[in-house]
Write a protein that holds these residues in place. Sequence first.
Motif, short mmCIF file in Angstrom:
data_model
loop_
_atom_site.label_atom_id
_atom_site.label_comp_id
_atom_site.label_asym_id
_atom_site.label_seq_id
_atom_site.Cartn_x
_atom_site.Cartn_y
_atom_site.Cartn_z
N THR A 132 0.73 -3.24 3.58
CA THR A 132 0.90 -1.92 4.20
C THR A 132 1.72 -2.02 5.48
OG1 THR A 132 -1.20 -2.14 5.40
CG2 THR A 132 -1.27 -1.06 3.24
N TYR A 133 1.91 -3.26 5.97
CA TYR A 133 2.73 -3.54 7.16
C TYR A 133 4.14 -3.82 6.66
CZ TYR A 133 3.90 -5.88 11.63
OH TYR A 133 4.45 -6.25 12.84
N ALA B 239 -4.53 -4.30 -5.86
CA ALA B 239 -3.15 -4.62 -6.22
C ALA B 239 -2.65 -3.56 -7.20
CB ALA B 239 -3.06 -6.01 -6.85
N PRO B 240 -1.37 -3.20 -7.13
CA PRO B 240 -0.86 -2.14 -8.00
C PRO B 240 -0.78 -2.59 -9.46
CG PRO B 240 0.92 -3.13 -6.74
CD PRO B 240 -0.34 -3.71 -6.20
N ALA C 242 7.85 0.75 -2.95
CA ALA C 242 6.57 1.17 -2.39
C ALA C 242 5.75 1.91 -3.45
CB ALA C 242 6.78 2.06 -1.18
N VAL C 243 4.45 1.71 -3.41
CA VAL C 243 3.51 2.45 -4.24
C VAL C 243 2.43 3.02 -3.33
CG1 VAL C 243 3.91 0.98 -6.26
CG2 VAL C 243 2.04 0.43 -4.69
N ILE C 244 1.69 4.00 -3.84
CA ILE C 244 0.62 4.61 -3.05
C ILE C 244 -0.70 3.93 -3.37
CG2 ILE C 244 -0.68 6.71 -2.59
CD1 ILE C 244 1.83 8.31 -3.03
N LYS C 245 -1.30 3.31 -2.38
CA LYS C 245 -2.61 2.67 -2.52
C LYS C 245 -3.68 3.74 -2.32
CE LYS C 245 -5.52 -0.82 -0.25
NZ LYS C 245 -5.58 -1.80 0.86
N LEU D 85 -2.43 5.10 1.21
CA LEU D 85 -1.51 4.35 2.08
C LEU D 85 -0.36 3.77 1.26
CD1 LEU D 85 -4.15 2.39 4.21
CD2 LEU D 85 -3.02 4.55 4.76
N LEU D 86 0.78 3.65 1.89
CA LEU D 86 1.96 3.11 1.22
C LEU D 86 1.91 1.58 1.25
CD1 LEU D 86 4.58 5.61 2.60
CD2 LEU D 86 3.91 5.34 0.21
N TYR D 87 2.02 1.00 0.08
CA TYR D 87 1.89 -0.44 -0.15
C TYR D 87 3.23 -0.93 -0.67
CZ TYR D 87 -0.12 -4.69 -2.38
OH TYR D 87 -0.42 -5.97 -2.78
#
Length: 420
Positions: A239-240, A301-302, A289-292, A224-226
Amino acid sequence: TVTSEESAFVSGSEYYYQTNEILKKIVNCNDRFTLNYVNVVANPGFQANYKETLTSDQIIVESKSTKRVKVLNYDGYLSISYSQQYLQYFGQYVPEKIEANCEQATVSAIMNVSDKDPVKVAVLTGFGETDNQVLTKLLETNSYIIETIDIGLTDKISDEFDFVFSFGPTSDYSVEVINKIDTWLDNNGKFGKNFIYASNPKLGDSPNIDGLLDDWGLKVEKGLLYQTDANYAYETRRTYQMLRLETSDFDKLTNESPIFGDNMSAVVPKWEGYGNMQTQILLSTHAGAVIKPQDAGDNWAPDEDDVRKSYGVVVQSAKTRLENGTIPCTSRIITLGGMEMLNVSFLTSPQANNAQFIMNIFNVSCDKEEGITLTPKSYQTTTYEINQAQKTTLVVIFIVILPLALIIAGIIIWARRIHK
């Protein structure tokens, strides 16, 4: 035609009075429209003109040219939500929320009865797809004909359909189903078809769906995009996030409201162009954005070295041929990196442009560029959501800057008076 005398209709409730005023304004906009009132109880012969069973307080919309008729009941021109608590415990339908829906319903009915060549949409079922009734109603409101088909039991997809819509399947399509979609998109080499696929984060391994997308130069990444940038996400739910509309044929919006997404996956184009195929990002995250990972918990957390960038979340792949060497005919797959961007709250919120964006995709893809997108207007007070950065700014202004300014102004006034 209103199936009651005007005096009786407007005295029914304040909502009926408002409905009547809206009908009058619609009729005043165009001299081809007429508005009549008929007491169907006192004139039973009027019923003989219609197949539908008529009662008081209905609105009949009909076209002389197409001979088509649409009858709106009160729950069609008023959007009513009922209390689930009363329904569960007492079995009574008690209105909890009423929205003004006359403009939307009447314009939709006018479009439906007057459209001589309506666009048909096939909604797929059979593989755990979600029934999105709000989206279905939005499409029907804008003069689309919706038909649900079990893709596993259908021999082939009829070429009468202009769109096929797959909304969040929870299991992979079979090879036979993929072949049906691929054959329909090719349309005997004539193209002109549109497949819209909204991915589901709960979908596991899906080699067949992935293979179809890969053939068209697209890939839905797992995870998911974080959003790490607080300007575009909410502190407690990264993610929202607000999304960025890219320049394309689908980017015409009538207001400045943002488009939102939640639980979105990245959609990655393999190439921009390959032969007669072109890919294009229509909607993306903001940078940051990062990929979770798919299996990460709520407290994830990234890391500092995780790549932060903008990812595509709605991407088009279009295959085009030229009719007579000049007229382009296009088949396309438009992939949404998550079904949540079309959930009830995003499609009905006046602070979100999600409904207008998805309608742009449908309208422009079938050359209905002047399509109308109307949403219900609530009688209740609207609340506005703010992100963490906006919240911090308001805190600083009202708790720090304004009190300091008042204290400094007070000291200056006091000092001047002392020295007078």
